[in-house]
Design an enzyme around this catalytic site. Structure first.
Site, PDB file in Angstrom:
ATOM      1  N   GLU A  74      54.795  39.192  33.010  1.00 55.43           N
ATOM      2  CA  GLU A  74      53.961  38.058  32.601  1.00 55.43           C
ATOM      3  C   GLU A  74      52.778  38.530  31.769  1.00 55.43           C
ATOM      4  O   GLU A  74      52.372  39.692  31.843  1.00 55.43           O
ATOM      5  CB  GLU A  74      53.407  37.327  33.840  1.00 55.43           C
ATOM      6  CG  GLU A  74      54.452  36.750  34.762  1.00 55.43           C
ATOM      7  CD  GLU A  74      53.839  36.178  36.025  1.00 55.43           C
ATOM      8  OE1 GLU A  74      54.515  35.378  36.688  1.00 55.43           O
ATOM      9  OE2 GLU A  74      52.682  36.532  36.351  1.00 55.43           O
ATOM     10  N   LYS A 107      48.980  39.078  31.136  1.00 55.55           N
ATOM     11  CA  LYS A 107      47.797  39.259  31.971  1.00 55.55           C
ATOM     12  C   LYS A 107      46.605  38.711  31.197  1.00 55.55           C
ATOM     13  O   LYS A 107      46.151  39.296  30.218  1.00 55.55           O
ATOM     14  CB  LYS A 107      47.558  40.731  32.321  1.00 55.55           C
ATOM     15  CG  LYS A 107      46.405  40.875  33.316  1.00 55.55           C
ATOM     16  CD  LYS A 107      46.121  42.292  33.692  1.00 55.55           C
ATOM     17  CE  LYS A 107      45.123  42.336  34.839  1.00 55.55           C
ATOM     18  NZ  LYS A 107      43.962  41.444  34.660  1.00 55.55           N
ATOM     19  N   ARG A 146      39.862  34.027  37.661  1.00 53.72           N
ATOM     20  CA  ARG A 146      40.853  33.666  38.668  1.00 53.72           C
ATOM     21  C   ARG A 146      40.464  32.343  39.331  1.00 53.72           C
ATOM     22  O   ARG A 146      39.289  32.111  39.652  1.00 53.72           O
ATOM     23  CB  ARG A 146      40.927  34.783  39.720  1.00 53.72           C
ATOM     24  CG  ARG A 146      41.995  34.622  40.803  1.00 53.72           C
ATOM     25  CD  ARG A 146      43.331  35.086  40.315  1.00 53.72           C
ATOM     26  NE  ARG A 146      44.326  35.083  41.391  1.00 53.72           N
ATOM     27  CZ  ARG A 146      44.699  36.173  42.074  1.00 53.72           C
ATOM     28  NH1 ARG A 146      44.142  37.344  41.808  1.00 53.72           N
ATOM     29  NH2 ARG A 146      45.639  36.087  42.998  1.00 53.72           N
ATOM     30  N   ARG A 203      37.773  33.452  42.564  1.00 53.45           N
ATOM     31  CA  ARG A 203      38.396  34.625  43.178  1.00 53.45           C
ATOM     32  C   ARG A 203      37.726  34.989  44.497  1.00 53.45           C
ATOM     33  O   ARG A 203      38.376  35.453  45.435  1.00 53.45           O
ATOM     34  CB  ARG A 203      38.288  35.790  42.187  1.00 53.45           C
ATOM     35  CG  ARG A 203      38.837  37.114  42.686  1.00 53.45           C
ATOM     36  CD  ARG A 203      38.381  38.222  41.749  1.00 53.45           C
ATOM     37  NE  ARG A 203      39.023  39.469  42.088  1.00 53.45           N
ATOM     38  CZ  ARG A 203      40.046  39.993  41.415  1.00 53.45           C
ATOM     39  NH1 ARG A 203      40.546  39.357  40.380  1.00 53.45           N
ATOM     40  NH2 ARG A 203      40.575  41.146  41.775  1.00 53.45           N
ATOM     41  N   GLU A 251      44.765  31.342  36.555  1.00 52.52           N
ATOM     42  CA  GLU A 251      43.698  31.908  35.749  1.00 52.52           C
ATOM     43  C   GLU A 251      43.262  30.847  34.753  1.00 52.52           C
ATOM     44  O   GLU A 251      44.079  30.054  34.265  1.00 52.52           O
ATOM     45  CB  GLU A 251      44.228  33.136  34.993  1.00 52.52           C
ATOM     46  CG  GLU A 251      43.167  34.060  34.478  1.00 52.52           C
ATOM     47  CD  GLU A 251      42.917  35.248  35.404  1.00 52.52           C
ATOM     48  OE1 GLU A 251      42.055  36.068  35.046  1.00 52.52           O
ATOM     49  OE2 GLU A 251      43.572  35.343  36.452  1.00 52.52           O
ATOM     50  N   PHE A 267      50.257  31.078  37.895  1.00 50.97           N
ATOM     51  CA  PHE A 267      51.304  32.085  38.086  1.00 50.97           C
ATOM     52  C   PHE A 267      51.876  32.103  39.497  1.00 50.97           C
ATOM     53  O   PHE A 267      52.761  32.894  39.790  1.00 50.97           O
ATOM     54  CB  PHE A 267      50.794  33.493  37.709  1.00 50.97           C
ATOM     55  CG  PHE A 267      49.501  33.904  38.357  1.00 50.97           C
ATOM     56  CD1 PHE A 267      49.442  34.244  39.689  1.00 50.97           C
ATOM     57  CD2 PHE A 267      48.341  33.961  37.596  1.00 50.97           C
ATOM     58  CE1 PHE A 267      48.252  34.626  40.274  1.00 50.97           C
ATOM     59  CE2 PHE A 267      47.137  34.338  38.172  1.00 50.97           C
ATOM     60  CZ  PHE A 267      47.103  34.679  39.523  1.00 50.97           C
ATOM     61  N   ARG A 274      47.606  45.308  48.868  1.00 48.15           N
ATOM     62  CA  ARG A 274      48.409  46.047  49.829  1.00 48.15           C
ATOM     63  C   ARG A 274      49.796  46.256  49.223  1.00 48.15           C
ATOM     64  O   ARG A 274      50.535  45.312  48.986  1.00 48.15           O
ATOM     65  CB  ARG A 274      48.516  45.298  51.157  1.00 48.15           C
ATOM     66  CG  ARG A 274      47.169  45.105  51.841  1.00 48.15           C
ATOM     67  CD  ARG A 274      47.323  44.488  53.208  1.00 48.15           C
ATOM     68  NE  ARG A 274      48.102  45.323  54.094  1.00 48.15           N
ATOM     69  CZ  ARG A 274      47.636  46.383  54.738  1.00 48.15           C
ATOM     70  NH1 ARG A 274      46.372  46.740  54.565  1.00 48.15           N
ATOM     71  NH2 ARG A 274      48.396  47.082  55.536  1.00 48.15           N
ATOM     72  N   LYS A 284      49.526  45.843  37.169  1.00 52.57           N
ATOM     73  CA  LYS A 284      48.992  45.468  35.870  1.00 52.57           C
ATOM     74  C   LYS A 284      49.178  46.625  34.906  1.00 52.57           C
ATOM     75  O   LYS A 284      48.884  47.779  35.219  1.00 52.57           O
ATOM     76  CB  LYS A 284      47.520  45.071  35.984  1.00 52.57           C
ATOM     77  CG  LYS A 284      46.633  46.037  36.738  1.00 52.57           C
ATOM     78  CD  LYS A 284      45.258  45.447  36.983  1.00 52.57           C
ATOM     79  CE  LYS A 284      44.414  46.378  37.843  1.00 52.57           C
ATOM     80  NZ  LYS A 284      43.100  45.786  38.171  1.00 52.57           N
TER      81      LYS A 284
END
Length: 506
Positions: A219, A221, A226, A241, A270, A300, A371, A377
């Site tokens: 995808e 970025k 966010r 975020r 985003e 997303f 995690r 990215k």
């Protein structure tokens, strides 16, 4: 429980770099806390207050002169009640200020010297002792003798550390009660984060299925802000975020989501400011755009749709549901691409003015924080999100400006470790902002350097990392330069020393 027990635990945490020792100290005091004490104790040991901001600044705190108590007598409940009263004294004016000062003097006069120092740091936002969320979650699990995964999942879905700790430590069947905490529409959950990828090729190889199925989506970025958006009927709410509500600042997003063909939905995405030609504007303009109606959202992930929670469904399912809900607001990407198609997708993202691409495993479930590596990215150059530990006064053309910043990464114990300095990439506007802003985070200074609380996150672009004894982290950054300051990211989400060391050549 005496408040002094909490203060002593904080002292123990700040005196060691051992993550195991920190966890043990935190777990010991949590295990001793009573049912009505767990919430405030958890918040304090994480450096926060249940009351949020009280409106008390350093000018007020530094102007107090109170003789401390000789022996500890304050209880946890006493202190929490006093903080409630202080938080209720909002606003300005001589009457409010006098009552606030009287309340502070009464609290600090009942506190010992150690307790008073803790309270001043807590109220002033300076209580940084390495007890980040991850460390506190480990301590909660240890104190309650429950699996760490159960605590982490409950925290992700509730978004609230003190409440999660209360369930774990006071429940009749804590494992079952933690497991019963589910996603609630209109209650934000902790966001899933991406890890830096070494390269597109490496990410495809790592996340692809063993049978040769690419098993990923590549995808765009976006270089935006966010957002997490919840809708229930006609009501729409939006969080940042860091889970601060920003609904009133983004009416255009509220209007868009209000028209989607759903009754209830939770979306992850985003939003960014765009130029007249449709290309994205710089990140800082996206942050400034919150509130002026100029933001354009892309989504997303879909975490809930019309009564069905999707966090445990694979990304492939969530993305299919998302496409049906948001239509052309689905973030651009290609599913199960060949290596050539993946490379074309990355090139397309860069040509569109985006900062890079995301490579995500289609079989991954939604997990809060960074995690694992199921989201990676990929950017043209290495970038790291680091914390500013200090800043040196400039010389020559930069005389009078705070210029050369000291950079820190998160160590395994939650403390920040210095790994380099840079003054590159700074515009005059950046220097002016640093000089105006950094003193607000100052802990102390000498003739050359202003030392800061580790709270400001900066995105750094670099050419590589090398082993070095010059800095405490044991590494040094090659050709590091400032990209932007991350107003949207807390220090707890800065990159780790382990991540930085992973960028060294093999």
């Amino acid at each position: 429980m005496l408040f002094a027990v909490v203060v002593e635990a904080s002292s123990q945490v700040g005196a060691t770099r051992s993550r195991k020792a920190k966890t043990a100290a935190l777990a010991a005091v949590l295990a001793e806390a009573g049912p009505d004490e767990v919430r405030p104790v958890t918040a304090w040991l994480a450096g926060d207050m249940l009351q949020g901001r009280t409106g008390i600044g350093w000018r007020t705190l530094s102007g107090l002169s109170v003789e401390p108590a000789v022996e500890p007598s304050l209880s946890v409940v006493d202190v929490d009640a006093a903080l409630d009263r202080l938080a209720a004294l909002a606003g300005s004016g001589a009457g409010v200020g006098a009552r606030r000062t009287a309340e502070l003097e009464a609290l600090l006069g009942a506190a010992t010297a150690d307790e008073g120092r803790f309270l001043v740091r807590l109220l002033g936002g300076e209580l940084r002792q390495g007890a980040l969320e991850g460390l506190m979650l480990e301590a909660v699990a240890s104190a309650a003798d429950v699996p760490g995964d159960a605590v982490r999942r409950a925290f992700m879905l509730s978004g609230r550390l003190p409440e999660t700790a209360t369930v774990a430590l006071t429940g009749d069947d804590p494992v079952a009660e933690l497991g019963a905490i589910g996603l609630e529409v209109m209650r934000p959950l902790r966001p899933m984060l991406a890890s830096p990828g070494d390269s597109l090729e490496a990410a495809l190889a790592e996340l692809g299925a063993p049978d040769g199925d690419p098993g990923v989506v590549v995808e765009h970025k976006l270089d935006g802000a966010r957002i997490q958006v919840h809708r229930s009927g006609d009501e729409v709410r939006v969080w940042s975020r860091t889970l601060h509500e920003i609904t009133s600042s983004v009416p255009e997003i509220v209007a868009l989501v209000s028209e989607l063909p759903v009754e209830t939905v939770v979306l992850d995405g985003e939003t960014l400011a765009v130029a007249e030609d449709g290309r994205p504007r710089p990140f800082q303009e996206s942050m400034k755009g919150l509130g002026n109606g100029a933001m354009r959202p892309w989504f997303f992930d879909c975490l809930h749709r019309d009564g069905t929670d999707l966090v445990d469904e694979p990304l492939e399912t969530r993305r299919r549901e998302l496409a049906e809900v948001v239509g052309d607001r689905l973030i651009p990407g290609v599913v199960r691409p060949t290596p050539e198609q993946a490379a074309d997708a990355v090139a397309e993202a860069l040509a569109a003015g985006q900062e890079g691409s995301m490579v995500k495993a289609l079989d991954s479930t939604y997990t809060a924080g960074r995690r694992g590596r199921s989201w990676q990215k990929v950017k043209p150059a290495h970038t790291l999100d680091l914390v500013v530990l200090a800043c040196e006064w400039g010389s020559g053309r930069r005389r009078g400006w705070l210029s050369n910043i000291h950079l820190g990464a998160r160590g395994a114990d939650g403390e920040f470790v210095m790994i380099g300095k840079t003054f590159k990439g700074m515009t005059d506007e950046t220097l002016r902002w640093q000089t105006e802003t950094f003193p607000q985070y100052e802990t102390h200074r000498d003739s050359y350097t202003v030392y800061l609380r580790p709270e400001i996150v900066v995105e750094i672009e670099l050419d590589g990392v090398q082993t070095s004894t010059r800095y405490p982290g044991g590494v040094a950054l090659r050709f590091a330069r400032v990209v932007r300051y991350r107003d949207d990211k807390p220090a707890a989400e800065a990159d780790t020393l382990e991540t930085v060391k992973g960028l060294r050549p093999m």
